[in-house]
Design a protein around this motif. Sequence first.
Motif, PDB file in Angstrom:
ATOM      1  N   ALA A 163     -19.270   2.688 -10.941  1.00  0.00           N
ATOM      2  CA  ALA A 163     -20.437   2.266  -9.903  1.00  0.00           C
ATOM      3  C   ALA A 163     -21.411   2.852  -9.928  1.00  0.00           C
ATOM      4  N   GLU A 164     -21.864   3.303 -11.029  1.00  0.00           N
ATOM      5  CA  GLU A 164     -23.126   3.947 -11.175  1.00  0.00           C
ATOM      6  C   GLU A 164     -24.394   3.375 -10.559  1.00  0.00           C
ATOM      7  N   GLU A 165     -24.330   2.105 -10.728  1.00  0.00           N
ATOM      8  CA  GLU A 165     -25.321   1.173 -10.106  1.00  0.00           C
ATOM      9  C   GLU A 165     -25.519   0.959  -8.544  1.00  0.00           C
ATOM     10  N   ASP A 166     -24.368   1.512  -7.826  1.00  0.00           N
ATOM     11  CA  ASP A 166     -24.367   1.334  -6.578  1.00  0.00           C
ATOM     12  C   ASP A 166     -24.513   2.583  -5.952  1.00  0.00           C
ATOM     13  N   PRO A 167     -25.760   2.764  -5.197  1.00  0.00           N
ATOM     14  CA  PRO A 167     -26.335   3.992  -4.723  1.00  0.00           C
ATOM     15  C   PRO A 167     -25.188   4.604  -3.432  1.00  0.00           C
ATOM     16  N   GLU A 168     -24.326   3.417  -2.989  1.00  0.00           N
ATOM     17  CA  GLU A 168     -23.272   4.227  -2.001  1.00  0.00           C
ATOM     18  C   GLU A 168     -22.048   4.553  -2.612  1.00  0.00           C
ATOM     19  N   MET A 169     -21.801   4.145  -3.707  1.00  0.00           N
ATOM     20  CA  MET A 169     -20.401   4.622  -4.633  1.00  0.00           C
ATOM     21  C   MET A 169     -20.973   5.525  -5.634  1.00  0.00           C
ATOM     22  N   LYS A 170     -21.955   5.516  -5.996  1.00  0.00           N
ATOM     23  CA  LYS A 170     -22.301   6.292  -7.295  1.00  0.00           C
ATOM     24  C   LYS A 170     -21.969   8.064  -7.063  1.00  0.00           C
ATOM     25  N   GLY A 171     -21.390   8.655  -8.012  1.00  0.00           N
ATOM     26  CA  GLY A 171     -20.689  10.001  -7.886  1.00  0.00           C
ATOM     27  C   GLY A 171     -19.375  10.032  -7.204  1.00  0.00           C
ATOM     28  N   ARG A 172     -18.674   9.082  -6.793  1.00  0.00           N
ATOM     29  CA  ARG A 172     -17.634   9.033  -5.951  1.00  0.00           C
ATOM     30  C   ARG A 172     -16.433   9.189  -6.611  1.00  0.00           C
ATOM     31  N   ILE A 173     -16.242   8.278  -7.668  1.00  0.00           N
ATOM     32  CA  ILE A 173     -14.966   7.958  -8.591  1.00  0.00           C
ATOM     33  C   ILE A 173     -15.414   8.253 -10.037  1.00  0.00           C
ATOM     34  N   LEU A 174     -14.475   8.498 -10.645  1.00  0.00           N
ATOM     35  CA  LEU A 174     -14.818   9.057 -12.339  1.00  0.00           C
ATOM     36  C   LEU A 174     -13.492   8.141 -13.008  1.00  0.00           C
ATOM     37  N   ILE A 175     -13.718   7.638 -14.280  1.00  0.00           N
ATOM     38  CA  ILE A 175     -12.800   6.928 -15.141  1.00  0.00           C
ATOM     39  C   ILE A 175     -12.423   8.039 -16.029  1.00  0.00           C
TER      40      ILE A 175
END
Length: 224
Positions: free
Chosen positions: A140-152
Amino acid sequence: MHKISEPSILYFGTPVILIGSLNENNTYNLAPISSVFWLGWRCVIGISAESQTTKNIIRNKECVINLPSAAQSENINNLVFTTGRNPVPEGKRKRGYYFEPSKFEKAGLTPVPGDIVSSPMVSECPVQLEAIVSNIHPLAEEDPEMKGRILIIELRIVRIHLEESILMEGDENRVDPDKWRPLIMSFQKFYGFGKEINYSKLSNIPEALYKTADIEKSRKEKTE
Protein backbone atom coordinates in the motif's frame (compact mmCIF):
# COMPACT_ATOMS: atom_id res chain seq x y z
CA MET A 1 -29.01 -13.46 -1.86
CA HIS A 2 -25.73 -11.53 -1.63
CA LYS A 3 -25.52 -8.27 0.28
CA ILE A 4 -23.00 -5.47 0.00
CA SER A 5 -20.82 -5.71 3.11
CA GLU A 6 -17.76 -4.00 4.60
CA PRO A 7 -15.96 -6.40 6.97
CA SER A 8 -13.06 -4.79 8.85
CA ILE A 9 -10.84 -7.77 8.05
CA LEU A 10 -10.77 -10.36 5.25
CA TYR A 11 -9.33 -13.35 7.11
CA PHE A 12 -11.38 -16.00 5.30
CA GLY A 13 -9.13 -18.80 6.52
CA THR A 14 -5.37 -19.37 6.34
CA PRO A 15 -2.95 -21.55 8.32
CA VAL A 16 -1.35 -20.19 11.45
CA ILE A 17 2.43 -20.11 11.29
CA LEU A 18 5.07 -19.52 13.95
CA ILE A 19 8.05 -17.56 12.65
CA GLY A 20 11.30 -18.35 14.40
CA SER A 21 13.96 -15.66 14.10
CA LEU A 22 17.22 -14.62 15.72
CA ASN A 23 17.43 -11.43 17.79
CA GLU A 24 20.40 -9.10 17.58
CA ASN A 25 21.73 -10.47 20.89
CA ASN A 26 21.50 -14.05 19.51
CA THR A 27 18.43 -14.97 21.57
CA TYR A 28 15.42 -16.57 19.90
CA ASN A 29 12.22 -14.81 18.92
CA LEU A 30 8.92 -16.48 18.05
CA ALA A 31 5.82 -14.87 16.56
CA PRO A 32 2.48 -16.18 15.22
CA ILE A 33 0.94 -14.76 12.04
CA SER A 34 -1.59 -16.02 9.50
CA SER A 35 -0.95 -13.85 6.44
CA VAL A 36 0.88 -16.44 4.37
CA PHE A 37 0.76 -18.44 1.15
CA TRP A 38 3.01 -20.81 -0.81
CA LEU A 39 3.93 -21.37 -4.45
CA GLY A 40 6.36 -24.21 -5.01
CA TRP A 41 9.22 -23.79 -2.54
CA ARG A 42 8.46 -20.08 -2.12
CA CYS A 43 6.62 -18.62 0.83
CA VAL A 44 5.13 -15.11 0.96
CA ILE A 45 4.21 -13.49 4.27
CA GLY A 46 2.56 -10.20 5.11
CA ILE A 47 3.86 -8.71 8.34
CA SER A 48 3.99 -5.47 10.30
CA ALA A 49 7.05 -3.39 9.47
CA GLU A 50 7.49 -2.50 13.14
CA SER A 51 7.59 -6.02 14.61
CA GLN A 52 10.71 -7.57 16.09
CA THR A 53 10.33 -10.53 13.73
CA THR A 54 10.48 -8.20 10.74
CA LYS A 55 13.58 -6.46 12.09
CA ASN A 56 15.24 -9.84 12.58
CA ILE A 57 14.34 -11.13 9.11
CA ILE A 58 15.61 -7.97 7.42
CA ARG A 59 18.85 -8.05 9.40
CA ASN A 60 19.61 -11.78 9.10
CA LYS A 61 17.94 -12.46 5.71
CA GLU A 62 16.46 -15.69 7.09
CA CYS A 63 13.88 -17.30 9.38
CA VAL A 64 12.05 -20.57 10.01
CA ILE A 65 8.37 -20.99 9.14
CA ASN A 66 6.93 -23.47 11.64
CA LEU A 67 3.42 -24.82 11.05
CA PRO A 68 1.59 -25.92 14.20
CA SER A 69 -1.13 -28.53 14.10
CA ALA A 70 -4.55 -28.03 15.63
CA ALA A 71 -3.11 -29.56 18.82
CA GLN A 72 -0.92 -26.48 19.44
CA SER A 73 -3.72 -23.88 19.61
CA GLU A 74 -3.18 -23.19 23.32
CA ASN A 75 0.54 -22.66 22.76
CA ILE A 76 -0.36 -20.01 20.20
CA ASN A 77 -2.76 -18.38 22.65
CA ASN A 78 0.09 -18.08 25.14
CA LEU A 79 1.88 -15.79 22.67
CA VAL A 80 -1.07 -13.48 22.06
CA PHE A 81 -0.30 -9.84 22.94
CA THR A 82 3.44 -10.50 23.34
CA THR A 83 6.15 -8.71 21.36
CA GLY A 84 9.92 -8.92 21.24
CA ARG A 85 10.19 -5.17 20.73
CA ASN A 86 11.26 -3.02 23.67
CA PRO A 87 9.91 -0.40 23.97
CA VAL A 88 6.61 -1.71 22.62
CA PRO A 89 5.60 0.11 19.38
CA GLU A 90 2.71 2.50 19.93
CA GLY A 91 0.40 0.67 17.53
CA LYS A 92 0.86 -2.59 19.44
CA ARG A 93 0.69 -0.93 22.84
CA LYS A 94 -2.78 0.38 22.01
CA ARG A 95 -3.88 -3.18 21.28
CA GLY A 96 -2.62 -4.43 24.63
CA TYR A 97 0.73 -5.90 23.64
CA TYR A 98 3.58 -6.15 26.14
CA PHE A 99 7.30 -6.92 25.90
CA GLU A 100 8.19 -10.60 26.35
CA PRO A 101 11.85 -11.55 25.88
CA SER A 102 11.34 -15.32 26.38
CA LYS A 103 8.80 -16.24 23.73
CA PHE A 104 9.49 -19.99 23.65
CA GLU A 105 9.14 -20.32 27.40
CA LYS A 106 5.99 -18.21 27.35
CA ALA A 107 4.47 -20.42 24.66
CA GLY A 108 5.55 -23.67 26.30
CA LEU A 109 7.45 -24.70 23.18
CA THR A 110 10.95 -26.02 22.54
CA PRO A 111 13.49 -24.30 20.25
CA VAL A 112 15.69 -26.39 17.97
CA PRO A 113 18.54 -24.82 15.94
CA GLY A 114 18.06 -24.88 12.18
CA ASP A 115 20.35 -27.02 10.04
CA ILE A 116 21.08 -24.32 7.47
CA VAL A 117 19.78 -21.09 9.00
CA SER A 118 20.52 -19.78 12.48
CA SER A 119 16.88 -19.14 13.32
CA PRO A 120 15.03 -21.61 15.57
CA MET A 121 12.65 -24.37 14.64
CA VAL A 122 9.81 -25.35 16.97
CA SER A 123 10.22 -28.96 18.05
CA GLU A 124 6.49 -29.49 18.61
CA CYS A 125 5.45 -28.27 15.15
CA PRO A 126 4.93 -31.07 12.60
CA VAL A 127 6.24 -28.84 9.78
CA GLN A 128 9.43 -26.75 9.92
CA LEU A 129 10.59 -24.79 6.87
CA GLU A 130 14.04 -23.21 6.92
CA ALA A 131 13.96 -20.14 4.68
CA ILE A 132 16.06 -17.30 3.31
CA VAL A 133 14.86 -13.92 2.06
CA SER A 134 14.44 -13.44 -1.69
CA ASN A 135 12.59 -10.12 -1.86
CA ILE A 136 10.95 -7.53 0.36
CA HIS A 137 8.17 -5.29 -0.93
CA PRO A 138 6.17 -2.54 0.80
CA LEU A 139 2.38 -2.85 0.85
CA ALA A 140 0.00 0.00 0.00
CA GLU A 141 2.75 2.45 -0.93
CA GLU A 142 0.18 4.65 -2.66
CA ASP A 143 -1.79 5.20 0.56
CA PRO A 144 -0.31 7.88 2.87
CA GLU A 145 -1.99 6.36 5.92
CA MET A 146 -0.74 2.80 5.28
CA LYS A 147 2.62 3.54 3.66
CA GLY A 148 5.51 1.99 5.56
CA ARG A 149 3.31 -0.03 7.93
CA ILE A 150 3.23 -3.48 6.29
CA LEU A 151 5.79 -5.45 4.30
CA ILE A 152 5.42 -8.37 1.92
CA ILE A 153 8.39 -10.71 2.35
CA GLU A 154 9.16 -13.43 -0.18
CA LEU A 155 11.07 -16.37 1.29
CA ARG A 156 12.77 -19.27 -0.46
CA ILE A 157 12.63 -22.57 1.39
CA VAL A 158 16.04 -24.26 1.69
CA ARG A 159 15.23 -27.23 3.94
CA ILE A 160 12.02 -28.92 5.03
CA HIS A 161 11.51 -31.00 8.18
CA LEU A 162 8.32 -33.09 8.35
CA GLU A 163 7.07 -35.17 11.26
CA GLU A 164 6.90 -38.81 10.14
CA SER A 165 3.31 -39.13 11.33
CA ILE A 166 2.03 -36.81 8.56
CA LEU A 167 3.92 -38.43 5.66
CA MET A 168 2.27 -40.47 2.94
CA GLU A 169 2.82 -44.16 3.55
CA GLY A 170 5.68 -45.35 1.36
CA ASP A 171 6.66 -41.84 0.19
CA GLU A 172 8.78 -39.64 2.46
CA ASN A 173 8.48 -36.71 0.01
CA ARG A 174 4.71 -36.33 0.22
CA VAL A 175 2.44 -35.10 2.98
CA ASP A 176 -0.71 -37.15 3.53
CA PRO A 177 -3.57 -34.61 3.72
CA ASP A 178 -5.63 -37.13 5.68
CA LYS A 179 -2.99 -37.06 8.43
CA TRP A 180 -2.00 -33.38 8.37
CA ARG A 181 -4.27 -31.21 10.51
CA PRO A 182 -3.08 -27.58 10.36
CA LEU A 183 -4.31 -24.89 12.70
CA ILE A 184 -6.49 -22.48 10.71
CA MET A 185 -7.23 -18.85 11.55
CA SER A 186 -10.59 -17.61 10.27
CA PHE A 187 -11.78 -14.16 11.34
CA GLN A 188 -9.61 -14.29 14.48
CA LYS A 189 -10.86 -17.72 15.57
CA PHE A 190 -9.11 -21.11 15.53
CA TYR A 191 -10.35 -23.98 13.39
CA GLY A 192 -9.04 -27.36 12.30
CA PHE A 193 -9.58 -29.53 9.25
CA GLY A 194 -12.22 -32.22 9.09
CA LYS A 195 -12.35 -35.16 6.70
CA GLU A 196 -12.03 -34.70 2.95
CA ILE A 197 -15.40 -33.40 1.77
CA ASN A 198 -15.15 -34.18 -1.93
CA TYR A 199 -12.85 -35.53 -4.59
CA SER A 200 -10.79 -32.85 -6.34
CA LYS A 201 -9.96 -33.25 -10.03
CA LEU A 202 -6.73 -31.35 -9.38
CA SER A 203 -5.47 -34.37 -7.48
CA ASN A 204 -5.12 -36.17 -10.83
CA ILE A 205 -2.04 -34.02 -11.52
CA PRO A 206 1.12 -35.69 -10.13
CA GLU A 207 2.71 -33.51 -7.45
CA ALA A 208 6.08 -33.91 -9.17
CA LEU A 209 4.86 -31.72 -12.04
CA TYR A 210 4.81 -28.74 -9.65
CA LYS A 211 8.50 -29.16 -8.79
CA THR A 212 10.61 -26.04 -9.34
CA ALA A 213 14.33 -25.31 -9.64
CA ASP A 214 14.32 -24.12 -6.01
CA ILE A 215 14.55 -27.72 -4.84
CA GLU A 216 17.83 -28.23 -6.70
CA LYS A 217 19.09 -24.89 -5.33
CA SER A 218 18.34 -26.03 -1.80
CA ARG A 219 20.34 -29.25 -2.32
CA LYS A 220 23.40 -27.25 -3.34
CA GLU A 221 23.10 -25.01 -0.30
CA LYS A 222 22.93 -28.02 2.02
CA THR A 223 26.41 -29.09 0.90
CA GLU A 224 28.08 -25.66 1.02
